[in-house]
Design a protein around this motif. Structure first.
Motif, PDB file in Angstrom:
ATOM      1  N   TYR A 137       0.824  -1.197   0.000  1.00  0.00           N
ATOM      2  CA  TYR A 137       0.000   0.000   0.000  1.00  0.00           C
ATOM      3  C   TYR A 137       0.863   1.254   0.000  1.00  0.00           C
ATOM      4  O   TYR A 137       1.996   1.248   0.494  1.00  0.00           O
ATOM      5  CB  TYR A 137      -0.884   0.045   1.252  1.00  0.00           C
ATOM      6  CG  TYR A 137      -2.184  -0.702   1.121  1.00  0.00           C
ATOM      7  CD1 TYR A 137      -2.207  -2.056   0.840  1.00  0.00           C
ATOM      8  CD2 TYR A 137      -3.393  -0.048   1.319  1.00  0.00           C
ATOM      9  CE1 TYR A 137      -3.402  -2.739   0.738  1.00  0.00           C
ATOM     10  CE2 TYR A 137      -4.599  -0.715   1.225  1.00  0.00           C
ATOM     11  CZ  TYR A 137      -4.597  -2.055   0.939  1.00  0.00           C
ATOM     12  OH  TYR A 137      -5.792  -2.733   0.847  1.00  0.00           O
ATOM     13  N   GLU A 184       1.463   4.585   1.895  1.00  0.00           N
ATOM     14  CA  GLU A 184       1.181   5.055   3.251  1.00  0.00           C
ATOM     15  C   GLU A 184       1.455   6.548   3.319  1.00  0.00           C
ATOM     16  O   GLU A 184       2.471   7.028   2.800  1.00  0.00           O
ATOM     17  CB  GLU A 184       2.014   4.300   4.275  1.00  0.00           C
ATOM     18  CG  GLU A 184       1.646   2.806   4.318  1.00  0.00           C
ATOM     19  CD  GLU A 184       2.126   2.116   5.570  1.00  0.00           C
ATOM     20  OE1 GLU A 184       3.217   1.537   5.525  1.00  0.00           O
ATOM     21  OE2 GLU A 184       1.407   2.166   6.595  1.00  0.00           O
ATOM     22  N   ALA A 197      -2.394   7.113   7.220  1.00  0.00           N
ATOM     23  CA  ALA A 197      -3.406   6.438   6.418  1.00  0.00           C
ATOM     24  C   ALA A 197      -2.746   5.533   5.394  1.00  0.00           C
ATOM     25  O   ALA A 197      -1.550   5.685   5.099  1.00  0.00           O
ATOM     26  CB  ALA A 197      -4.298   7.475   5.726  1.00  0.00           C
ATOM     27  N   ALA A 249      -3.384   3.603   1.459  1.00  0.00           N
ATOM     28  CA  ALA A 249      -4.167   3.613   0.227  1.00  0.00           C
ATOM     29  C   ALA A 249      -3.659   2.555  -0.734  1.00  0.00           C
ATOM     30  O   ALA A 249      -2.457   2.312  -0.821  1.00  0.00           O
ATOM     31  CB  ALA A 249      -4.080   4.987  -0.432  1.00  0.00           C
ATOM     32  N   GLN A 250      -4.566   1.982  -1.503  1.00  0.00           N
ATOM     33  CA  GLN A 250      -4.165   1.027  -2.529  1.00  0.00           C
ATOM     34  C   GLN A 250      -3.549   1.729  -3.732  1.00  0.00           C
ATOM     35  O   GLN A 250      -2.685   1.165  -4.412  1.00  0.00           O
ATOM     36  CB  GLN A 250      -5.373   0.196  -2.969  1.00  0.00           C
ATOM     37  CG  GLN A 250      -5.853  -0.804  -1.938  1.00  0.00           C
ATOM     38  CD  GLN A 250      -6.998  -1.642  -2.468  1.00  0.00           C
ATOM     39  OE1 GLN A 250      -8.000  -1.116  -2.940  1.00  0.00           O
ATOM     40  NE2 GLN A 250      -6.838  -2.945  -2.394  1.00  0.00           N
ATOM     41  N   ALA A 262      -1.067   8.198  -4.201  1.00  0.00           N
ATOM     42  CA  ALA A 262      -2.280   8.787  -3.623  1.00  0.00           C
ATOM     43  C   ALA A 262      -1.965  10.026  -2.795  1.00  0.00           C
ATOM     44  O   ALA A 262      -1.097  10.003  -1.923  1.00  0.00           O
ATOM     45  CB  ALA A 262      -2.997   7.753  -2.764  1.00  0.00           C
ATOM     46  N   HIS A 301      -9.696  10.951  -0.264  1.00  0.00           N
ATOM     47  CA  HIS A 301     -10.675   9.946  -0.680  1.00  0.00           C
ATOM     48  C   HIS A 301     -10.032   8.699  -1.281  1.00  0.00           C
ATOM     49  O   HIS A 301     -10.709   7.696  -1.511  1.00  0.00           O
ATOM     50  CB  HIS A 301     -11.662  10.566  -1.657  1.00  0.00           C
ATOM     51  CG  HIS A 301     -12.353  11.768  -1.102  1.00  0.00           C
ATOM     52  ND1 HIS A 301     -13.233  11.703  -0.037  1.00  0.00           N
ATOM     53  CD2 HIS A 301     -12.254  13.094  -1.418  1.00  0.00           C
ATOM     54  CE1 HIS A 301     -13.662  12.921   0.254  1.00  0.00           C
ATOM     55  NE2 HIS A 301     -13.084  13.778  -0.573  1.00  0.00           N
ATOM     56  N   GLU A 302      -8.733   8.762  -1.523  1.00  0.00           N
ATOM     57  CA  GLU A 302      -8.021   7.600  -2.062  1.00  0.00           C
ATOM     58  C   GLU A 302      -7.564   6.650  -0.960  1.00  0.00           C
ATOM     59  O   GLU A 302      -7.107   5.552  -1.252  1.00  0.00           O
ATOM     60  CB  GLU A 302      -6.805   8.058  -2.861  1.00  0.00           C
ATOM     61  CG  GLU A 302      -7.142   8.866  -4.115  1.00  0.00           C
ATOM     62  CD  GLU A 302      -5.902   9.292  -4.866  1.00  0.00           C
ATOM     63  OE1 GLU A 302      -5.231  10.248  -4.422  1.00  0.00           O
ATOM     64  OE2 GLU A 302      -5.583   8.665  -5.896  1.00  0.00           O
ATOM     65  N   TYR A 303      -7.667   7.091   0.295  1.00  0.00           N
ATOM     66  CA  TYR A 303      -7.145   6.309   1.412  1.00  0.00           C
ATOM     67  C   TYR A 303      -8.262   5.508   2.086  1.00  0.00           C
ATOM     68  O   TYR A 303      -9.306   6.064   2.449  1.00  0.00           O
ATOM     69  CB  TYR A 303      -6.451   7.234   2.414  1.00  0.00           C
ATOM     70  CG  TYR A 303      -5.084   7.671   1.937  1.00  0.00           C
ATOM     71  CD1 TYR A 303      -4.953   8.675   0.982  1.00  0.00           C
ATOM     72  CD2 TYR A 303      -3.933   7.047   2.410  1.00  0.00           C
ATOM     73  CE1 TYR A 303      -3.696   9.042   0.514  1.00  0.00           C
ATOM     74  CE2 TYR A 303      -2.674   7.412   1.956  1.00  0.00           C
ATOM     75  CZ  TYR A 303      -2.572   8.411   1.004  1.00  0.00           C
ATOM     76  OH  TYR A 303      -1.314   8.772   0.547  1.00  0.00           O
ATOM     77  N   GLN A 304      -8.006   4.217   2.249  1.00  0.00           N
ATOM     78  CA  GLN A 304      -9.020   3.315   2.791  1.00  0.00           C
ATOM     79  C   GLN A 304      -8.907   3.111   4.303  1.00  0.00           C
ATOM     80  O   GLN A 304      -9.890   2.796   4.965  1.00  0.00           O
ATOM     81  CB  GLN A 304      -8.929   1.933   2.116  1.00  0.00           C
ATOM     82  CG  GLN A 304      -9.350   1.908   0.655  1.00  0.00           C
ATOM     83  CD  GLN A 304      -8.270   2.388  -0.275  1.00  0.00           C
ATOM     84  OE1 GLN A 304      -7.081   2.140  -0.060  1.00  0.00           O
ATOM     85  NE2 GLN A 304      -8.653   3.110  -1.334  1.00  0.00           N
ATOM     86  N   PHE A 305      -7.702   3.242   4.834  1.00  0.00           N
ATOM     87  CA  PHE A 305      -7.482   2.967   6.244  1.00  0.00           C
ATOM     88  C   PHE A 305      -6.890   4.203   6.914  1.00  0.00           C
ATOM     89  O   PHE A 305      -5.983   4.839   6.365  1.00  0.00           O
ATOM     90  CB  PHE A 305      -6.532   1.769   6.426  1.00  0.00           C
ATOM     91  CG  PHE A 305      -7.052   0.495   5.833  1.00  0.00           C
ATOM     92  CD1 PHE A 305      -6.678   0.116   4.551  1.00  0.00           C
ATOM     93  CD2 PHE A 305      -7.907  -0.322   6.548  1.00  0.00           C
ATOM     94  CE1 PHE A 305      -7.156  -1.057   3.988  1.00  0.00           C
ATOM     95  CE2 PHE A 305      -8.384  -1.495   6.001  1.00  0.00           C
ATOM     96  CZ  PHE A 305      -8.015  -1.857   4.722  1.00  0.00           C
ATOM     97  N   TRP A 306      -7.374   4.521   8.122  1.00  0.00           N
ATOM     98  CA  TRP A 306      -6.939   5.723   8.837  1.00  0.00           C
ATOM     99  C   TRP A 306      -6.611   5.401  10.291  1.00  0.00           C
ATOM    100  O   TRP A 306      -7.299   4.589  10.932  1.00  0.00           O
ATOM    101  CB  TRP A 306      -8.046   6.780   8.810  1.00  0.00           C
ATOM    102  CG  TRP A 306      -8.229   7.385   7.468  1.00  0.00           C
ATOM    103  CD1 TRP A 306      -9.000   6.923   6.438  1.00  0.00           C
ATOM    104  CD2 TRP A 306      -7.599   8.576   6.984  1.00  0.00           C
ATOM    105  NE1 TRP A 306      -8.885   7.755   5.348  1.00  0.00           N
ATOM    106  CE2 TRP A 306      -8.029   8.777   5.653  1.00  0.00           C
ATOM    107  CE3 TRP A 306      -6.702   9.494   7.532  1.00  0.00           C
ATOM    108  CZ2 TRP A 306      -7.611   9.859   4.871  1.00  0.00           C
ATOM    109  CZ3 TRP A 306      -6.277  10.570   6.766  1.00  0.00           C
ATOM    110  CH2 TRP A 306      -6.729  10.736   5.446  1.00  0.00           C
TER     111      TRP A 306
END
Length: 126
Positions: free
Chosen positions: A31, A33, A100, A102-103, A107, A111-116
């Motif tokens: 990912y 980061e 955060a 992101a896949q 990024a 809004h591109e980041y899935q985990f926070w």
């Protein structure tokens, strides 16, 4: 899955801090980061990010113009941890800092980041 940010605190202008973000529950080596920050009354903004070393980007890094030359992002895949070394801190760096994952390669958008992570407070006094 959890991202735990730490290392924030109170520092005088010109000082340094090192933030850490430890991941648990899964690995993020594939990912991007990143670090974002949010000052009171302002929107959350991009600070820095590091791509995965396991794709064509080769682990490249990128920064917001406001922190270039002062902040350095790095990652330790063995520890599943990303760091943000902050030098020459300024009062305008005062904010809650969030890590955060992101896949997407490269990024920069929230809004591109899935985990926070939960955020860590950085306060720079003048």
């Amino acid at each position: 899955v959890q991202l735990q940010a730490s290392g924030g605190g109170l520092v005088h202008a010109g000082g340094s801090l090192r933030l850490s973000c430890a991941a648990s529950g899964r690995t993020f080596i594939d990912y991007t980061e990143g670090w974002f920050r949010q000052a009171p009354g302002k929107e959350r903004e991009f600070v820095a990010a590091v791509n995965s070393a396991f794709n064509w980007s080769g682990g490249s890094t990128y920064y917001a113009d406001s922190v270039k030359g002062r902040f350095t992002i790095s990652r330790d895949n063995a520890k599943n941890t990303v760091y943000l070394q902050m030098n020459s801190l300024k009062p305008e760096d005062t904010a809650v800092y969030y890590c955060a994952a992101a896949q997407a390669i490269g990024a920069k958008n929230i809004h591109e980041y899935q985990f926070w992570g939960q955020g860590t407070q950085v306060t720079v006094s003048s």
